[in-house]
Design a protein around this motif. Structure first.
Motif, PDB file in Angstrom:
ATOM      1  N   ASN A 306       0.816  -1.213   0.000  1.00 21.95           N
ATOM      2  CA  ASN A 306       0.000   0.000   0.000  1.00 21.95           C
ATOM      3  C   ASN A 306       0.855   1.270   0.000  1.00 21.95           C
ATOM      4  O   ASN A 306       0.326   2.378   0.103  1.00 21.95           O
ATOM      5  CB  ASN A 306      -0.909   0.014   1.238  1.00 21.95           C
ATOM      6  CG  ASN A 306      -1.937  -1.098   1.205  1.00 21.95           C
ATOM      7  OD1 ASN A 306      -2.590  -1.304   0.185  1.00 21.95           O
ATOM      8  ND2 ASN A 306      -2.071  -1.821   2.305  1.00 21.95           N
ATOM      9  N   THR A 307       2.162   1.114  -0.128  1.00 21.60           N
ATOM     10  CA  THR A 307       3.069   2.252  -0.115  1.00 21.60           C
ATOM     11  C   THR A 307       2.827   3.139  -1.335  1.00 21.60           C
ATOM     12  O   THR A 307       2.726   2.649  -2.463  1.00 21.60           O
ATOM     13  CB  THR A 307       4.533   1.778  -0.123  1.00 21.60           C
ATOM     14  OG1 THR A 307       4.759   0.954   1.031  1.00 21.60           O
ATOM     15  CG2 THR A 307       5.485   2.953  -0.096  1.00 21.60           C
ATOM     16  N   VAL A 308       2.738   4.436  -1.102  1.00 23.99           N
ATOM     17  CA  VAL A 308       2.585   5.382  -2.211  1.00 23.99           C
ATOM     18  C   VAL A 308       3.958   5.636  -2.830  1.00 23.99           C
ATOM     19  O   VAL A 308       4.907   6.018  -2.135  1.00 23.99           O
ATOM     20  CB  VAL A 308       1.967   6.709  -1.730  1.00 23.99           C
ATOM     21  CG1 VAL A 308       1.899   7.716  -2.884  1.00 23.99           C
ATOM     22  CG2 VAL A 308       0.576   6.465  -1.160  1.00 23.99           C
ATOM     23  N   LEU A 309       4.069   5.405  -4.116  1.00 27.69           N
ATOM     24  CA  LEU A 309       5.337   5.599  -4.818  1.00 27.69           C
ATOM     25  C   LEU A 309       5.580   7.094  -5.023  1.00 27.69           C
ATOM     26  O   LEU A 309       4.644   7.866  -5.216  1.00 27.69           O
ATOM     27  CB  LEU A 309       5.298   4.864  -6.157  1.00 27.69           C
ATOM     28  CG  LEU A 309       4.976   3.358  -6.062  1.00 27.69           C
ATOM     29  CD1 LEU A 309       4.926   2.733  -7.444  1.00 27.69           C
ATOM     30  CD2 LEU A 309       5.997   2.641  -5.178  1.00 27.69           C
ATOM     31  N   LYS A 310       6.863   7.482  -5.001  1.00 27.56           N
ATOM     32  CA  LYS A 310       7.219   8.899  -5.048  1.00 27.56           C
ATOM     33  C   LYS A 310       8.160   9.192  -6.205  1.00 27.56           C
ATOM     34  O   LYS A 310       8.865   8.308  -6.705  1.00 27.56           O
ATOM     35  CB  LYS A 310       7.877   9.313  -3.724  1.00 27.56           C
ATOM     36  CG  LYS A 310       6.971   9.172  -2.514  1.00 27.56           C
ATOM     37  CD  LYS A 310       7.684   9.601  -1.242  1.00 27.56           C
ATOM     38  CE  LYS A 310       6.780   9.475  -0.028  1.00 27.56           C
ATOM     39  NZ  LYS A 310       7.479   9.885   1.226  1.00 27.56           N
ATOM     40  N   ALA A 311       8.165  10.447  -6.613  1.00 25.26           N
ATOM     41  CA  ALA A 311       9.123  10.886  -7.625  1.00 25.26           C
ATOM     42  C   ALA A 311      10.535  10.654  -7.097  1.00 25.26           C
ATOM     43  O   ALA A 311      10.844  10.966  -5.950  1.00 25.26           O
ATOM     44  CB  ALA A 311       8.910  12.357  -7.951  1.00 25.26           C
ATOM     45  N   GLY A 312      11.382  10.081  -7.933  1.00 24.13           N
ATOM     46  CA  GLY A 312      12.740   9.747  -7.512  1.00 24.13           C
ATOM     47  C   GLY A 312      12.906   8.299  -7.125  1.00 24.13           C
ATOM     48  O   GLY A 312      14.039   7.830  -6.957  1.00 24.13           O
ATOM     49  N   ASN A 313      11.790   7.562  -6.963  1.00 28.23           N
ATOM     50  CA  ASN A 313      11.890   6.118  -6.764  1.00 28.23           C
ATOM     51  C   ASN A 313      12.355   5.458  -8.056  1.00 28.23           C
ATOM     52  O   ASN A 313      11.917   5.840  -9.149  1.00 28.23           O
ATOM     53  CB  ASN A 313      10.540   5.502  -6.397  1.00 28.23           C
ATOM     54  CG  ASN A 313      10.058   5.842  -5.002  1.00 28.23           C
ATOM     55  OD1 ASN A 313       8.871   5.710  -4.711  1.00 28.23           O
ATOM     56  ND2 ASN A 313      10.946   6.275  -4.118  1.00 28.23           N
ATOM     57  N   ILE A 314      13.241   4.501  -7.933  1.00 28.20           N
ATOM     58  CA  ILE A 314      13.640   3.689  -9.081  1.00 28.20           C
ATOM     59  C   ILE A 314      13.039   2.309  -8.878  1.00 28.20           C
ATOM     60  O   ILE A 314      13.273   1.663  -7.860  1.00 28.20           O
ATOM     61  CB  ILE A 314      15.164   3.619  -9.220  1.00 28.20           C
ATOM     62  CG1 ILE A 314      15.684   4.984  -9.673  1.00 28.20           C
ATOM     63  CG2 ILE A 314      15.582   2.524 -10.178  1.00 28.20           C
ATOM     64  CD1 ILE A 314      17.146   5.043 -10.007  1.00 28.20           C
ATOM     65  N   MET A 315      12.231   1.862  -9.855  1.00 23.12           N
ATOM     66  CA  MET A 315      11.479   0.614  -9.714  1.00 23.12           C
ATOM     67  C   MET A 315      11.734  -0.309 -10.895  1.00 23.12           C
ATOM     68  O   MET A 315      11.807   0.143 -12.043  1.00 23.12           O
ATOM     69  CB  MET A 315       9.970   0.916  -9.654  1.00 23.12           C
ATOM     70  CG  MET A 315       9.546   1.858  -8.557  1.00 23.12           C
ATOM     71  SD  MET A 315       9.814   1.207  -6.895  1.00 23.12           S
ATOM     72  CE  MET A 315       8.738  -0.235  -6.913  1.00 23.12           C
ATOM     73  N   THR A 316      11.840  -1.601 -10.615  1.00 20.93           N
ATOM     74  CA  THR A 316      11.842  -2.579 -11.704  1.00 20.93           C
ATOM     75  C   THR A 316      10.393  -2.864 -12.099  1.00 20.93           C
ATOM     76  O   THR A 316       9.479  -2.794 -11.278  1.00 20.93           O
ATOM     77  CB  THR A 316      12.516  -3.897 -11.302  1.00 20.93           C
ATOM     78  OG1 THR A 316      11.753  -4.542 -10.265  1.00 20.93           O
ATOM     79  CG2 THR A 316      13.939  -3.664 -10.813  1.00 20.93           C
ATOM     80  N   ILE A 317      10.214  -3.178 -13.369  1.00 20.53           N
ATOM     81  CA  ILE A 317       8.916  -3.607 -13.892  1.00 20.53           C
ATOM     82  C   ILE A 317       9.178  -4.943 -14.556  1.00 20.53           C
ATOM     83  O   ILE A 317       9.723  -5.005 -15.660  1.00 20.53           O
ATOM     84  CB  ILE A 317       8.341  -2.601 -14.915  1.00 20.53           C
ATOM     85  CG1 ILE A 317       8.340  -1.175 -14.352  1.00 20.53           C
ATOM     86  CG2 ILE A 317       6.947  -3.027 -15.361  1.00 20.53           C
ATOM     87  CD1 ILE A 317       7.324  -0.917 -13.277  1.00 20.53           C
ATOM     88  N   GLU A 318       8.814  -6.044 -13.887  1.00 25.17           N
ATOM     89  CA  GLU A 318       9.260  -7.367 -14.348  1.00 25.17           C
ATOM     90  C   GLU A 318       8.171  -8.440 -14.235  1.00 25.17           C
ATOM     91  O   GLU A 318       8.306  -9.384 -13.448  1.00 25.17           O
ATOM     92  CB  GLU A 318      10.507  -7.796 -13.581  1.00 25.17           C
ATOM     93  CG  GLU A 318      10.432  -7.654 -12.058  1.00 25.17           C
ATOM     94  CD  GLU A 318      11.696  -8.131 -11.370  1.00 25.17           C
ATOM     95  OE1 GLU A 318      12.151  -9.257 -11.662  1.00 25.17           O
ATOM     96  OE2 GLU A 318      12.230  -7.371 -10.543  1.00 25.17           O
TER      97      GLU A 318
END
Length: 356
Positions: A306-318
């Motif tokens: 439920n964490t809100v993602l923020k600008a500057g987060n680096i995320m994998t999409i896999e």
């Protein structure tokens, strides 16, 4: 503003000092890699206490912290606490061992030790938003990995083993400037590709098989992470179908990824496409995670996040589909989130690559 100054801004005002002992966080705040050393920081000043093995390097490279050669660590920490009139100190509860905590409590008996998760959580939140210097290193790490991918395609052919491909990938990444590999490189072929985190074996690659490669490079401490699934020879109609579903799921998640959404919202975009296609039970892991000084960092995008993602987060999409006894497909990019979209750091082609 230094990273330690930003940390204190987010801590309660009554926290006098912090003790950083974990290797990764010590590197994050000091900018220097070492297997030992202690950061003790106060609101007005910060120190790195480090032994003779690293003292010369520390004096040349560490900025924003006063470097002190370690002689008697406990005595030196007590002296600094007294100098700054500190009544309490927060420790990294998520990385400090029980025995280490017991030792510090016995030695700092007159100081209140704050052993809740507060400090660890605040450091985690700080590290989750990458600054420009970190992004430069991460982009360089990804460039190294992609150069290796471009070169490995010509190496993959029938009768080459999974382990040989993995070793060659690693060799090329080091040749291209990696200081390390991000994790144990995964190279799987044929039926083995149905195991998301399988281990490269002596199995020989055959015509008509998928080859799944999950790998990354480290540059100046920062990791990259990517997965590509290629085919040796012509894929079967079922293999093409599954590949196209995974690609559609990944592209849809990339289009949706931005700051302000939750981890489970991002995960659900890809998961719905895979489930609607009839393969929901074949996608058993999270859609992605953050990457930085460690290969798996917070936040994550999963059904339970439920964490809100923020600008500057680096995320994998896999996203992936793994059919036991047959084959598996995973396609992984990683992105920097901004307010309205994301910047994809992975430039390699994603349409099905057929290696002859």
């Amino acid at each position: 503003m230094t990273r330690l100054e930003r940390l204190f801004e987010n801590l309660p005002e009554d926290i006098d000092s912090v003790l950083i002992t974990s290797d990764i966080n010590r590197r994050y705040f000091s900018g220097m890699k070492s297997s030992a050393g202690t950061v003790i920081a106060f609101r007005e000043k910060a120190y790195l206490v480090i032994d003779f093995r690293y003292i010369e390097k520390a004096r040349k490279t560490v900025k924003n912290l006063e470097v002190i050669e370690q002689k008697n660590l406990v005595s030196q920490i007590l002296e600094l606490l007294k100098k700054h009139n500190a009544l309490n100190i927060a420790i990294e509860s998520k990385t400090m061992t029980v025995s280490e905590l017991a030792l510090w409590k016995s030695k700092l008996s007159k100081i209140s030790i704050i052993d809740t998760d507060m400090l660890s959580n605040e450091i985690e939140h700080l590290r989750a938003i990458k600054d420009n210097d970190e992004i430069v290193c991460i982009k360089k790490a990804q460039e190294i990995a992609e150069k290796a991918f471009e070169k490995i395609i010509g190496f993959i052919k029938p009768d080459v083993t999974e382990r040989q491909v993995a070793l060659e990938l690693n060799r090329i990444m080091f040749e291209e400037g990696a200081e390390d590999i991000s994790f144990d490189t995964i190279v799987l072929s044929g039926k083995n590709t149905s195991m998301p985190h399988g281990v490269p074996s002596g199995k020989k690659i055959q015509n008509g098989e998928f080859v799944l490669m999950d790998f990354g490079a480290v540059y100046n401490g920062y990791h990259s992470d990517m997965t590509r699934t290629v085919c040796v020879g012509e894929p079967s109609p079922e293999m093409r179908k599954v590949y196209d579903i995974v690609l559609k799921a990944q592209l849809s998640a990339l289009d949706y990824a931005k700051a302000g959404i939750t981890g489970n919202q991002l995960d659900s975009v890809a998961r719905k496409i895979i489930s609607d296609a009839g393969y929901g039970e074949c996608f058993g892991h999270a859609l992605g995670h953050s990457v930085g000084l460690e290969i798996h960092e917070s936040p994550v995008s999963s059904p339970n996040s439920n964490t809100v993602l923020k600008a500057g987060n680096i995320m994998t999409i896999e996203p992936g589909i793994y059919i036991e006894g047959k084959f598996g497909v995973r396609i992984e990019d990683f992105v920097i989130l901004n307010e309205n979209s994301c910047e994809n750091l992975t430039k390699c082609a994603k349409n099905i690559i057929i290696s002859k």
